[in-house]
Design an enzyme around this catalytic site. Structure first.
Site, PDB file in Angstrom:
ATOM      1  N   PHE A 180      -7.771 -13.293   9.828  1.00 58.32           N
ATOM      2  CA  PHE A 180      -7.155 -12.423   8.830  1.00 58.32           C
ATOM      3  C   PHE A 180      -5.751 -12.101   9.307  1.00 58.32           C
ATOM      4  CE2 PHE A 180      -8.958  -9.618   5.355  1.00 58.32           C
ATOM      5  CZ  PHE A 180      -9.786 -10.595   4.838  1.00 58.32           C
ATOM      6  N   GLN A 220       0.197   0.267  -0.191  1.00 62.92           N
ATOM      7  CA  GLN A 220       0.300  -1.159   0.129  1.00 62.92           C
ATOM      8  C   GLN A 220       0.277  -2.051  -1.115  1.00 62.92           C
ATOM      9  OE1 GLN A 220      -3.033  -3.443   2.191  1.00 62.92           O
ATOM     10  NE2 GLN A 220      -1.496  -3.433   3.802  1.00 62.92           N
ATOM     11  N   HIS A 265       0.022  -6.107  -2.477  1.00 62.53           N
ATOM     12  CA  HIS A 265      -0.438  -7.438  -2.098  1.00 62.53           C
ATOM     13  C   HIS A 265       0.352  -8.463  -2.909  1.00 62.53           C
ATOM     14  CE1 HIS A 265      -3.100 -10.792  -1.322  1.00 62.53           C
ATOM     15  NE2 HIS A 265      -3.783 -10.057  -0.478  1.00 62.53           N
ATOM     16  N   LEU A 273      -7.118  -9.932  -7.580  1.00 59.60           N
ATOM     17  CA  LEU A 273      -6.564 -10.480  -6.355  1.00 59.60           C
ATOM     18  C   LEU A 273      -6.989 -11.931  -6.154  1.00 59.60           C
ATOM     19  CD1 LEU A 273      -5.135  -9.300  -3.770  1.00 59.60           C
ATOM     20  CD2 LEU A 273      -7.419  -9.212  -2.800  1.00 59.60           C
ATOM     21  N   GLU A 276      -5.267 -14.228   0.255  1.00 56.12           N
ATOM     22  CA  GLU A 276      -4.180 -14.638   1.126  1.00 56.12           C
ATOM     23  C   GLU A 276      -4.418 -16.059   1.660  1.00 56.12           C
ATOM     24  OE1 GLU A 276      -3.203 -11.037   3.170  1.00 56.12           O
ATOM     25  OE2 GLU A 276      -2.462 -12.157   4.881  1.00 56.12           O
ATOM     26  N   ARG A 282       2.278  -9.452   4.460  1.00 56.27           N
ATOM     27  CA  ARG A 282       2.091  -9.036   3.067  1.00 56.27           C
ATOM     28  C   ARG A 282       3.265  -8.256   2.484  1.00 56.27           C
ATOM     29  NH1 ARG A 282      -4.053  -6.590   2.509  1.00 56.27           N
ATOM     30  NH2 ARG A 282      -5.059  -8.586   2.789  1.00 56.27           N
ATOM     31  N   HIS A 317      -2.310  -2.344  -4.004  1.00 56.64           N
ATOM     32  CA  HIS A 317      -3.586  -2.801  -3.467  1.00 56.64           C
ATOM     33  C   HIS A 317      -4.371  -1.739  -2.707  1.00 56.64           C
ATOM     34  CE1 HIS A 317      -6.561  -5.583  -2.045  1.00 56.64           C
ATOM     35  NE2 HIS A 317      -6.232  -5.403  -0.779  1.00 56.64           N
ATOM     36  N   ARG A 333      -2.238  -0.769   6.474  1.00 58.03           N
ATOM     37  CA  ARG A 333      -3.524  -1.107   7.070  1.00 58.03           C
ATOM     38  C   ARG A 333      -3.685  -2.614   7.096  1.00 58.03           C
ATOM     39  NH1 ARG A 333      -7.848  -3.909   4.030  1.00 58.03           N
ATOM     40  NH2 ARG A 333      -7.291  -3.573   1.874  1.00 58.03           N
TER      41      ARG A 333
HETATM   42  C1  LIG Z   1      -9.715  -6.464  -4.633  1.00 58.00           C
HETATM   43  C2  LIG Z   1      -9.911  -5.788  -3.323  1.00 58.00           C
HETATM   44  C3  LIG Z   1     -10.340  -6.521  -2.227  1.00 58.00           C
HETATM   45  C4  LIG Z   1     -10.527  -5.904  -0.997  1.00 58.00           C
HETATM   46  N1  LIG Z   1     -10.930  -6.663   0.061  1.00 58.00           N
HETATM   47  C5  LIG Z   1     -11.095  -6.072   1.271  1.00 58.00           C
HETATM   48  C6  LIG Z   1     -11.517  -6.834   2.394  1.00 58.00           C
HETATM   49  O1  LIG Z   1     -11.769  -8.033   2.299  1.00 58.00           O
HETATM   50  N2  LIG Z   1     -11.668  -6.195   3.576  1.00 58.00           N
HETATM   51  C7  LIG Z   1     -11.432  -4.862   3.719  1.00 58.00           C
HETATM   52  O2  LIG Z   1     -11.567  -4.346   4.816  1.00 58.00           O
HETATM   53  N3  LIG Z   1     -11.030  -4.114   2.673  1.00 58.00           N
HETATM   54  C8  LIG Z   1     -10.865  -4.681   1.458  1.00 58.00           C
HETATM   55  N4  LIG Z   1     -10.454  -3.910   0.399  1.00 58.00           N
HETATM   56  C9  LIG Z   1     -10.377  -2.446   0.541  1.00 58.00           C
HETATM   57  C10 LIG Z   1     -11.788  -1.824   0.561  1.00 58.00           C
HETATM   58  O3  LIG Z   1     -12.614  -2.540  -0.321  1.00 58.00           O
HETATM   59  C11 LIG Z   1     -11.806  -0.361   0.125  1.00 58.00           C
HETATM   60  O4  LIG Z   1     -10.829   0.338   0.811  1.00 58.00           O
HETATM   61  C12 LIG Z   1     -13.151   0.300   0.444  1.00 58.00           C
HETATM   62  O5  LIG Z   1     -14.217  -0.453  -0.066  1.00 58.00           O
HETATM   63  C13 LIG Z   1     -13.227   1.718  -0.084  1.00 58.00           C
HETATM   64  O6  LIG Z   1     -14.545   2.237   0.071  1.00 58.00           O
HETATM   65  P1  LIG Z   1     -14.885   3.738  -0.235  1.00 58.00           P
HETATM   66  O7  LIG Z   1     -16.319   3.962   0.095  1.00 58.00           O
HETATM   67  O8  LIG Z   1     -13.889   4.600   0.437  1.00 58.00           O
HETATM   68  O9  LIG Z   1     -14.630   3.907  -1.791  1.00 58.00           O
HETATM   69  P2  LIG Z   1     -15.229   3.130  -3.064  1.00 58.00           P
HETATM   70  O10 LIG Z   1     -16.099   2.000  -2.707  1.00 58.00           O
HETATM   71  O11 LIG Z   1     -14.067   2.891  -3.958  1.00 58.00           O
HETATM   72  O12 LIG Z   1     -16.175   4.206  -3.710  1.00 58.00           O
HETATM   73  C14 LIG Z   1     -15.683   5.360  -4.364  1.00 58.00           C
HETATM   74  C15 LIG Z   1     -16.846   6.114  -4.960  1.00 58.00           C
HETATM   75  O13 LIG Z   1     -16.426   7.357  -5.453  1.00 58.00           O
HETATM   76  C16 LIG Z   1     -16.883   7.573  -6.768  1.00 58.00           C
HETATM   77  N5  LIG Z   1     -15.960   8.521  -7.392  1.00 58.00           N
HETATM   78  C17 LIG Z   1     -14.613   8.447  -7.487  1.00 58.00           C
HETATM   79  N6  LIG Z   1     -14.107   9.551  -8.049  1.00 58.00           N
HETATM   80  C18 LIG Z   1     -15.163  10.354  -8.317  1.00 58.00           C
HETATM   81  C19 LIG Z   1     -15.311  11.649  -8.919  1.00 58.00           C
HETATM   82  N7  LIG Z   1     -14.257  12.331  -9.343  1.00 58.00           N
HETATM   83  N8  LIG Z   1     -16.556  12.161  -9.065  1.00 58.00           N
HETATM   84  C20 LIG Z   1     -17.654  11.473  -8.643  1.00 58.00           C
HETATM   85  N9  LIG Z   1     -17.567  10.249  -8.061  1.00 58.00           N
HETATM   86  C21 LIG Z   1     -16.346   9.718  -7.908  1.00 58.00           C
HETATM   87  C22 LIG Z   1     -16.928   6.186  -7.344  1.00 58.00           C
HETATM   88  O14 LIG Z   1     -17.776   6.121  -8.462  1.00 58.00           O
HETATM   89  C23 LIG Z   1     -17.480   5.404  -6.151  1.00 58.00           C
HETATM   90  O15 LIG Z   1     -18.874   5.558  -6.059  1.00 58.00           O
HETATM   91  C24 LIG Z   1     -10.262  -4.519  -0.849  1.00 58.00           C
HETATM   92  C25 LIG Z   1      -9.836  -3.780  -1.928  1.00 58.00           C
HETATM   93  C26 LIG Z   1      -9.636  -4.404  -3.153  1.00 58.00           C
HETATM   94  C27 LIG Z   1      -9.115  -3.571  -4.271  1.00 58.00           C
END
Ligand SMILES: Cc1cc2nc3c(=O)[nH]c(=O)nc-3n(C[C@H](O)[C@H](O)[C@H](O)COP(=O)(O)OP(=O)(O)OC[C@H]3O[C@@H](n4cnc5c(N)ncnc54)[C@H](O)[C@@H]3O)c2cc1C
Ligand code: SF4
Ligand code: SF4
Ligand code: FES
Lengths: 605, 251
Positions: free
Chosen positions: A141, A255, A257, A267, A270, A301, A369, A405
């Protein structure tokens, strides 16, 4: 009014929220997770690449360890991170990766023997050792010295989130989906839970808890062009900011992308460029070598995104009904390579664009992103400002990412933070007595009910929430995108301030009955404009360039004046956030230095 | 491109029972590379802000946007309007409780399903943070992943005759989930224990084998193979328990 009590309330059921809930449930506390969508649709499921942990099992990962991972992470952050947190993170990552394996994640494993891989479009050979057979393997990566990113084919986030949700179900964690927290309940010193709107019926509910966790993911959807899910609009950040006492950290660190597809901003990996894909302009000329003669498309990036923007500003973009874009060309990699090694890209192009990337160009542009900023916490995950409030995952500024990040570090963060912060939450719960002041609760509910009534009756005005959002998109895309400067940021802040007022005059066009989607946006739009202001105003004041924050008028990274973190709070009735600053890190394992990529001058401390 | 598209969209808000279910018509000029995600958002923003529908990832990975598109269940986000005729009829997925318009409650259905199949690894082992991970053959890991690619969109359930008449039917998706754990050596459940979950009309014996499910699965999951495998395995287990010789034959 329905009232639901628990020990721990997690606002969010993605990886971070569920992992913290699991820790609490394992210790015998009851945990409720809220989610706007079914838990398994949370944006964590969209991550395809993988998650970093220095296991060092695969051939190209040999010699890896937490110290190497630590150095990569600190450099990646452009010395903006909290080094104590980064250290906790890298030391714990290998353990959580193995724990996920025990819970059922089908990690890809080491296959002994010789195999080929591509780098910069060229083919190389590596040999995997027999004694490592069947251990968790890893892939390359950006920004990492070793192959360290653990993965399950092209569906890492999906398998990890499904496993996590299985584990949560097994332990009796309660998930309420299709609900949205619209305000925190607090008395200015303690958090007691949240007011929540049910998205199946439109009814309000009260959730009271000894501890509350914000794990609501990123806020990418304050930008028009974002790789984030459409629900990532910062609702969790808004309710924290609305308290007036909880600060958001480093909101200007956003950030971009390089390769989101046009029009839907999905997306494409990369890996396309890693394997030798090139970027072309409207004349189908390759332009990156003009700007970066050495690394061309393979610069970092932020660097590639910056040059793409410059090139389009010069008039070399391809015009489309969705705005300007450039082309990504992978045709020369050959059909075999595309159908196997880039299978996911192949599928995205066919499903969403109706094109075959083996023969056609892919329309791309730099796209928002990841949100490095978020609810500021200490190293235990406790939010500043309110006792009993915690945050983890992308919504938090815990802060191991600083101003940039690394790919693979955020999925790992959700689970590592869940493990570490989960234990701190358990400690908190053990020493905690529940005191819920009914006056405070009633006032919090009444305030939300009154907002809903006013929106329905159009008593503050009849501005369209959608129109305000469009104007916010225009302002922030123009002023606080990849490149920033004083003039554009000043204009952006002024425009957003006017929009903040306009957002106060929103009224519904439709009747707002039940789970009405117009009401959902209307309740949030002013908060979204506030987040946009935290980004733009923070960026205006930060007169340096660091990580993803690029000031054309201040190109140096200025450690003398800016080796710090921005904290933004929003006092009730204000029209701008209040900014203050704290040291980026209390402990330096690695003193500020050159990142070894990205160029740029440094003004030393 | 200069088509004017006509959308006939099912409308009903159960919270507003004064207004009866109906079909509403919207017109939209088609743009290059338009998907139903783009079209529906434009209709909501420009014509009717109360229109309810679900999208989340808008990238074909979260499963939120299942709906019936011109008579066939599918994901709206990766359906391009250029592949459809000028008149497009959109209905909510059947078999799930209606939230409003095109939006249905899949979350409750799937949560019940995975509670019933106990969709987690059943093991007596304690996790030891100091130990190396247990080894697994990479080929096996990839096979498990193939079955885990389901995004719980509900299209297969909506296309299934049995699921429409039996709300407690596990569906091809539930049976696929069981198959995933049968394959996984970390799960210590015996065939007999699996049989108790699926060896009945809510499970494998409720399936009429018409395979509407596999035809509509947007992820191309091999649902048919899993149904066949389970049928054979469960028939065998049933036979064994009739003969009364159920030694704990572990997979
Ligand atoms: C396209 C894409 C690809 C990615 N690929 C990678 C990768 O390969 N490797 C990597 O390390 N990272 C990657 N990332 C980043 C990573 O996926 C995220 O940063 C990470 O999954 C976030 O997890 P989380 O648990 O913090 O939030 P999320 O998984 O976004 O969960 C948020 C939760 O909060 C809930 N929620 C939000 N607001 C409210 C509210 N007001 N009331 C009640 N519930 C609410 C939602 O319903 C959800 O359940 C990627 C991101 C994207 C966009
Ligand atoms: S094959 Fe079975 S599960 Fe699939 S649609 Fe037919 S009855 Fe339903
Ligand atoms: S099996 Fe296929 S159709 Fe059924 S829910 Fe899963 S992804 Fe959707
Ligand atoms: S919106 Fe996620 S699959 Fe369509």
């Amino acid at each position: 009014m329905q009232t639901i009590y628990s020990d721990l309330l997690c606002i969010g059921a993605g990886l971070a929220g569920e992992r913290v809930a699991i820790e609490a449930a394992s210790a015998g506390f009851d945990a409720v997770c809220l989610s706007i969508v079914p838990a398994r649709r949370s944006h964590s499921s969209a991550a395809q690449g993988g998650m970093q942990a220095a296991l060092g099992n695969c051939a190209m990962g040999e010699g890896d360890g937490p110290d190497v991972h630590f150095a990569d992470t600190v450099k990646g952050s452009d010395w903006g991170c909290d080094q104590e947190v980064a250290r906790l993170f890298v030391d714990t990552a290998p353990i959580v990766m193995r724990e996920l394996a025990a819970w059922g994640v089908p990690w890809n494993r080491v296959v002994p023997g010789e195999s080929k891989y591509f780098k910069g479009g060229k083919e190389f050979t590596k040999v995997e050792k027999k004694e490592k057979e069947g251990l968790i393997t890893a892939r390359a990566f950006g920004g990492t010295a070793k192959w360290r990113t653990c993965y399950t084919s092209d569906g890492t986030g999906h398998t990890v989130l499904y496993t996590m949700d299985n584990r949560a179900a097994q332990l009796g964690v309660v998930v309420h989906d299709r609900v949205e927290a619209i305000s925190l309940i607090h008395d200015g010193t303690r958090c007691m839970g949240a007011v929540v709107r049910c998205l199946k019926t439109g009814d309000l509910r009260v959730y009271l808890a000894k501890a509350t966790l914000i794990a609501s993911g990123g806020f990418g959807r304050i930008y028009r062009e974002s790789t984030n899910a459409v629900i990532n609009d910062g609702g969790g950040h808004v309710i924290a900011l609305d308290t007036g006492v909880v600060p958001l950290g480093n909101m200007e660190a956003v950030q971009f992308h390089p390769t989101g597809i046009v029009p839907t901003d999905i997306l494409v990996t990369e890996g396309c460029r890693g394997d030798g894909g090139t970027l072309l302009d409207v004349n189908e000329n390759r332009f990156m070598p003009e700007y970066e003669p050495d690394k061309a498309e393979l610069a970092s990036r932020d660097v590639v995104s910056r040059w793409m923007t410059v090139h389009m500003q010069k008039g070399f973009g391809v015009k489309s009904p969705y705005g300007d874009h450039l082309w990504l060309d992978i045709r020369h990699l050959g059909i075999d390579h595309i159908r196997t090694k880039l299978r996911e890209v192949d599928e995205i192009c066919k499903s969403f664009l109706g094109i075959d990337p083996a023969y056609q160009l892919i329309p791309v542009r730099p796209t928002q992103h990841y949100s490095m900023g978020g609810v500021r916490t200490n190293k235990d995950g406790a939010a500043y400002g309110l006792a009993g409030l915690f945050s983890a995952g992308e919504s938090a500024c815990w802060d191991m990412h600083g101003f940039n990040r690394l790919g693979g570090n955020s999925l790992a963060e959700t689970v590592v933070a869940g493990n570490i912060i989960g234990k701190k939450v358990v400690d908190y719960l053990k020493g905690c007595e529940a005191i819920f002041n009914s006056k405070v609760v009633d006032a919090a509910v009444a305030k939300q009910a009154a907002r809903i009534t006013a929106l329905r009756n159009r008593s503050n005005g009849s501005e369209s929430a959608y129109a305000v959002r469009e104007a916010m998109f225009d302002a922030i895309m123009k002023g606080a995108g990849i490149f920033r400067n004083e003039k554009d940021l000043t204009e952006c802040v002024e425009t957003l301030q006017a929009l903040h007022e306009r957002a106060g005059r929103v009224g519904l066009k439709s009747n707002g009955v039940g789970p009405n989607p117009e009401l959902t946006l209307a309740l949030k739009i002013q908060g979204m404009v506030k987040l946009a202001l935290c980004v733009a105003y923070g960026a205006l004041k930060r007169t340096e360039s660091r990580g993803s924050h690029t000031r054309e008028d201040f190109p140096e990274r200025n450690d003398r004046d800016w080796l710090n973190r921005t904290l933004a709070t929003w006092p009730e009735g204000a029209s701008l956030p209040e900014l203050s600053y704290e040291a980026a890190t209390k402990v330096f394992e690695i003193p500020p230095g050159d990142r070894g990529y990205g160029g740029g001058k440094i003004i030393s401390a | 491109m200069s088509r004017i598209l006509t959308f006939n969209i099912f409308r009903y808000n159960p919270q507003d029972p004064g207004t009866p279910p109906r079909m509403d018509r919207f017109m939209l000029d088609e743009t290059d590379r338009m998907t139903l995600f783009i079209a529906l958002n434009r209709i909501r923003e420009e014509q009717d802000p109360s229109l309810m529908f679900d999208f989340c990832c808008r990238a074909g990975i979260c499963g939120a946007c299942g709906m019936v598109i011109n008579g066939r269940p599918g994901l709206a986000c990766h359906t391009k309007t250029k592949d459809l005729p000028e008149t497009i009829t959109l209905m909510p997925l059947p078999a799930f409780k209606l939230v409003g318009d095109l939006s249905v409650d899949t979350g409750t259905w799937f949560r019940e399903m995975y509670q019933k199949v106990e969709s987690w690894v059943h093991t007596s082992k304690e996790f030891d943070p100091a130990a190396l991970e247990e080894r697994m053959d990479n080929g096996l890991a990839e096979e498990i992943y193939e079955l885990e690619r389901c995004i719980e969109c509900g299209c297969c359930v909506a296309a299934c005759g049995t699921a429409l008449i039996r709300p407690d039917f596990l569906g091809a998706v539930g049976l696929n989930r069981i198959a995933r754990f049968i394959l996984d050596p970390r799960d210590e459940r015996t065939d007999k224990e699996y049989f108790e979950i699926v060896g009945n009309d809510q499970g494998i014996f409720g399936c009429m084998g018409l395979l509407g499910c596999e035809d509509v699965c947007p992820k191309g999951l091999p649902l048919q193979d899993q149904l066949g495998m389970l049928r054979r395995k469960m028939a065998f287990t049933a036979l064994k328990s009739l003969v009364g010789k159920h030694k704990h034959a572990h997979k």
